[in-house]
Design a protein around this motif. Structure first.
Motif, short mmCIF file in Angstrom:
data_model
loop_
_atom_site.label_atom_id
_atom_site.label_comp_id
_atom_site.label_asym_id
_atom_site.label_seq_id
_atom_site.Cartn_x
_atom_site.Cartn_y
_atom_site.Cartn_z
N VAL A 259 0.84 -1.21 0.00
CA VAL A 259 0.00 0.00 0.00
C VAL A 259 0.87 1.25 0.00
CG1 VAL A 259 -1.65 1.35 1.35
CG2 VAL A 259 -2.00 -1.11 1.07
N VAL A 260 1.91 1.26 0.83
CA VAL A 260 2.80 2.42 0.88
C VAL A 260 3.49 2.62 -0.47
CG1 VAL A 260 4.88 3.36 1.95
CG2 VAL A 260 3.14 2.23 3.37
N SER A 261 3.96 1.52 -1.08
CA SER A 261 4.60 1.63 -2.39
C SER A 261 3.63 2.17 -3.43
CB SER A 261 5.12 0.25 -2.84
OG SER A 261 6.11 -0.22 -1.97
N TYR A 262 2.37 1.74 -3.36
CA TYR A 262 1.36 2.23 -4.30
C TYR A 262 1.14 3.73 -4.11
CZ TYR A 262 -3.30 3.09 -6.24
OH TYR A 262 -4.36 3.61 -6.93
N LEU A 263 1.05 4.17 -2.86
CA LEU A 263 0.85 5.59 -2.60
C LEU A 263 2.05 6.41 -3.06
CD1 LEU A 263 -0.77 5.45 0.97
CD2 LEU A 263 -1.91 5.89 -1.22
N GLU A 264 3.25 5.87 -2.89
CA GLU A 264 4.43 6.57 -3.37
C GLU A 264 4.42 6.69 -4.89
OE1 GLU A 264 7.82 4.55 -1.86
OE2 GLU A 264 7.50 5.18 0.20
N ASP A 265 4.00 5.62 -5.56
CA ASP A 265 3.91 5.68 -7.02
C ASP A 265 2.86 6.68 -7.46
OD1 ASP A 265 5.87 3.78 -7.24
OD2 ASP A 265 4.48 2.10 -7.45
N ARG A 266 1.72 6.71 -6.76
CA ARG A 266 0.67 7.67 -7.11
C ARG A 266 1.13 9.10 -6.90
NH1 ARG A 266 -4.76 6.36 -7.34
NH2 ARG A 266 -4.93 8.59 -7.78
N ALA A 267 1.99 9.28 -5.91
CA ALA A 267 2.51 10.62 -5.63
C ALA A 267 3.69 10.96 -6.55
CB ALA A 267 2.95 10.74 -4.16
N ASP A 268 4.03 10.03 -7.45
CA ASP A 268 5.17 10.22 -8.37
C ASP A 268 6.41 10.50 -7.57
OD1 ASP A 268 6.11 12.49 -11.04
OD2 ASP A 268 6.50 10.34 -10.78
N TRP A 269 6.67 9.62 -6.58
CA TRP A 269 7.79 9.81 -5.66
C TRP A 269 9.12 9.88 -6.42
CZ3 TRP A 269 8.28 10.91 -0.65
CH2 TRP A 269 9.50 10.71 -0.07
N GLY A 270 9.78 10.99 -6.23
CA GLY A 270 11.09 11.17 -6.83
C GLY A 270 11.05 11.41 -8.33
N GLY A 271 9.86 11.48 -8.92
CA GLY A 271 9.78 11.65 -10.35
C GLY A 271 9.72 13.11 -10.73
N GLU A 272 9.72 13.33 -12.02
CA GLU A 272 9.63 14.70 -12.53
C GLU A 272 8.20 15.03 -12.89
OE1 GLU A 272 12.24 15.01 -15.79
OE2 GLU A 272 14.08 14.76 -14.61
N THR A 273 7.79 16.22 -12.61
CA THR A 273 6.46 16.65 -12.97
C THR A 273 6.53 17.42 -14.26
OG1 THR A 273 6.77 18.65 -11.66
CG2 THR A 273 5.69 16.79 -10.58
#
Length: 274
Positions: A259-273
């Motif tokens: 669940v935490v990994s999913y939320l991080e992916d949804r938040a675009d963790w560490g990605g570029e906007t």
């Protein structure tokens, strides 16, 4: 000649680097494979030689009850600690002296003393302060939720504080220039970004919260470790209840990690906007 020699040396260094990288890669693969096989072999041996499947069926319902109880305590403690932690985080970044001092003192106490000590204070200390009969029956579960909430709110508050500190100051200035109040700017601009920054730390803290429920055995909460101790003392068979104990905890922490990994992916963790 010198240029040719320099080129050959550079090529040789590159080839040696590639060889070293390849050696390191396959060395890591070999070590991890050996370790994995050893762990799987040990688990297989324990299941085959040490687990009493008759006893396993007998005690399984008790572990299911303990699992469901831990899950309920975790959900309540998780929700309350996150909510309280947000307020603690706001207090930690407050420039108002009483608010900041109280929040700092709160965090210092609950991070500086063992959770077991805090559980003992709440379970034994609060009823002792009451004049007459303590009004709450079955105080174990409320005391457990309160202790876990207060302890983990301190850690989440620090994660929120760090998340807010990682947001550039210009974000609040931009929000104020658009006519937002300080509170609106925090709610609409700063907090969403701070939450994203703190999400990994908060998720890790929630996994620790699950494991911290094992300390509740000292106040007679019938959680997973309490059931293990009861079965072990009655049967002198450690491995059968150990297997169920591991399965019960992993049955909570592994899905929580996804669940935490999913939320991080949804938040675009560490990605570029864009």
């Amino acid at each position: 000649m010198a240029g040719s020699y320099s080129g050959e040396s550079s090529t040789q260094r590159v080839e040696e680097s590639v060889i070293n990288d390849t050696t390191l890669k396959w060395g890591g693969v070999a070590v991890s494979s050996i370790f994995s096989l050893a762990v799987l072999g040990l688990i297989g041996y324990i299941v085959y030689a040490k687990v009493d499947f008759g006893l396993l069926q007998t005690i399984f319902p008790r572990f299911v009850d303990a699992y469901l109880l831990v899950l309920r305590i975790f959900v309540m403690g998780s929700v309350l600690s996150v909510i309280a932690g947000i307020f603690v985080g706001f207090g930690r970044v407050s420039s108002t002296f009483p608010t900041g001092a109280v929040a700092k003192g709160y965090v210092s106490f609950f991070r500086g003393t063992p959770l077991l000590f805090q559980i003992i204070i709440i379970y034994f200390g609060i009823p002792a302060l009451w004049t007459g009969t303590f009004p709450i029956q079955d105080w174990e579960i409320p005391a457990a939720v309160i202790a876990l909430t207060l302890n983990h709110a301190a850690y989440i508050g620090e994660a929120i504080r760090g998340g807010i500190g990682a947001v550039p100051e210009g974000q609040m200035e931009a929000a104020r220039s658009l006519g937002m109040s300080y509170t609106q700017g925090m709610r609409e601009v700063i907090l969403p970004q701070a939450w994203r920054n703190a999400l990994a730390a908060i998720g890790n803290d929630q996994v620790i919260l699950v494991k911290d429920t094992s300390l509740l055995t000292v106040i007679a909460v019938p959680e997973i470790i309490s059931v293990f101790r009861s079965v072990n003392s009655a049967t002198f068979d450690p491995w059968t209840p150990i297997v169920l104990t591991a399965v019960a905890y992993l049955g909570i922490t592994l899905p929580l990690g996804y669940v935490v990994s999913y939320l991080e992916d949804r938040a675009d963790w560490g990605g570029e906007t864009n």
